[in-house]
Design an enzyme around this catalytic site. Structure first.
Site, short mmCIF file in Angstrom:
data_model
loop_
_atom_site.label_atom_id
_atom_site.label_comp_id
_atom_site.label_asym_id
_atom_site.label_seq_id
_atom_site.Cartn_x
_atom_site.Cartn_y
_atom_site.Cartn_z
N ASP A 33 -8.39 -45.94 -2.70
CA ASP A 33 -7.68 -45.64 -3.94
C ASP A 33 -8.59 -45.84 -5.15
OD1 ASP A 33 -5.48 -45.25 -2.36
OD2 ASP A 33 -4.12 -46.38 -3.64
N ASP A 88 1.62 -40.01 -5.35
CA ASP A 88 2.21 -40.48 -4.10
C ASP A 88 3.49 -39.71 -3.76
OD1 ASP A 88 0.19 -42.29 -3.99
OD2 ASP A 88 1.39 -44.01 -4.61
#
Length: 412
Positions: A33, A88
């Protein structure tokens, strides 16, 4: 002012972590990430490249997934095997619609062992508090899985396997859908038709330019959607045999077109086999490779795929040109026998702009464009070789017009 986690990320510890994860522990995949990257003002390309270099010193076969929550740029293929292209995912239809929408026009960046990642699948979630108590209907789950398969997204299961419903397990083990994802060509389906609210996606499977293709009819809307798909638009001639891959059912042999009505929030996945494969005549701008494209939003006038209701397929490429590297490229413009063609280019926003068109390196410069922002077309003669040709459009010194598409007609 939360100090939890400060200093605990991989930043500054690339070599140490690489030795631990891929040397001592023997892992061969990592998803990284970008948490904190924006706050620290870091460069995506520099940070992920540094991590890749540290990993390579331990194990060059490690697969890296870049999770920047947007298509990070064409540099990613030198660092990672896959990259996230959206924020997401969540277990409700609007989230799926958003993720698929981000990936509809990124097929040019997938292939050769590199893939656009649409995030972990949310099939099998049942009122999970972590996703707000949401869940998908069986029809939505089928669309979800099939789209991940035909668009060659990595298939990662994100649900609790202990509570996986039988219907979801059956879907996740559908061999005919999985075959689309694991096809040896490794291609991502691209949009070949967008009418009303429906999309038609297609890709070659089994053999490049063979007589077998995978097709998806996708209805993201909240109402029923009718499809009429011309086989010529799929580059098929003669009769076409159609099989429903989700239902494991042969639908028969058809001529000219295939018609179907789909309910809201659904998709249909088909294997089509035609008598013959036709030479393509239409090349959409939204299928082009843009070497300077990214979806990070840092450049307000960065080259991008943009909606345009008057364009073919309702899409175009804008902010083209300004430097020689800022071009659109079609790498597989196919001619069966080669020869002379008439290329007709559809464009808009030609005011005070020029266009450079290169076909296999031979450049034609067009200085006289329509002096307004409306949609227009122009034609130039081009010479194609037999097989695949490379076409580029741009402008080395000034803005180029927005490009809608181009067509090719064999010269008489």
């Amino acid at each position: 002012n939360d100090t939890v986690g400060v200093g605990a990320g991989i930043y500054g510890h690339e070599s140490q972590d690489a030795r631990l994860y891929f040397g001592d522990w023997g892992f061969d995949f990592i998803k990284i990430d970008y948490c904190g990257g924006d706050v620290l003002g870091l460069s995506e390309k520099e940070r992920y490249t540094s991590i890749r270099n540290s990993i390579d010193k331990v194990n060059k076969d490690v697969s890296v997934n870049i999770c920047r929550w947007a298509f990070p740029g064409t540099w990613a293929k030198d660092v990672a095997t896959s990259w996230r292209i959206s924020g997401d995912i969540n277990a409700h239809w609007n989230s799926l619609k958003y993720v698929v929408g981000k990936n509809l026009y990124l097929s040019a960046y997938a292939g050769n062992g590199h893939y656009n990642d649409m995030d972990m699948m949310v099939i099998g979630f049942r009122n999970d508090s972590k996703v707000g108590g949401k869940e998908l209907t069986p029809t939505e789950e089928e669309a979800h899985f099939g789209l991940w398969c035909i668009m060659s997204s990595p298939l990662l299961i994100g649900c609790n396997l202990e509570n996986l419903p039988e219907s979801s397990l059956e879907l996740l083990t559908n061999k005919e859908l999985i075959a689309l994802n694991q096809d040896a060509l490794g291609l991502q389906a691209y949009v070949v038709q967008h009418e009303n609210e429906g999309y038609v996606l297609v890709k070659d499977i089994e053999q490049k330019r063979g007589n077998v293709r995978a097709v998806a009819l996708y209805n993201p809307s909240d109402t029923v959607c009718s499809f009429s798909v011309s086989f010529a638009s799929l580059e098929f001639g003669g009769k076409v045999k159609v099989r429903d891959l989700a239902k494991h059912t042969d639908l028969g042999s058809f001529s000219d077109s295939f018609e179907q009505t789909l309910p809201a929030h659904s998709a249909m996945f088909l294997r089509m086999e035609g008598d013959t494969r036709l030479e393509p005549t239409l090349y959409e701008a939204e299928c082009a490779y843009l070497p300077l494209f990214d979806d990070l939003g840092k450049n307000p006038k960065g080259i991008t795929y943009a909606h345009d209701k008057e364009a073919s397929g309702k899409m175009k490429v804008k902010f083209l040109g300004g430097q020689s590297e800022n071009y659109a490229e079609w790498r597989e413009v196919y001619s069966e026998k080669g020869g002379r063609y008439q290329m007709t280019i559809h464009y808009s926003h030609g005011h005070q702009r020029q266009l450079e068109v290169a076909v296999n390196g031979t450049v034609t410069r067009i200085d006289r464009l329509a002096n307004d922002d409306n949609h227009h077309q122009l034609s130039i003669p081009v010479e194609l070789k037999a097989g695949y040709n490379v076409v580029r459009m741009g402008n080395s010194y000034n803005w180029a017009p927005d490009i809608d598409c181009f067509t090719l007609t064999k010269a008489l």
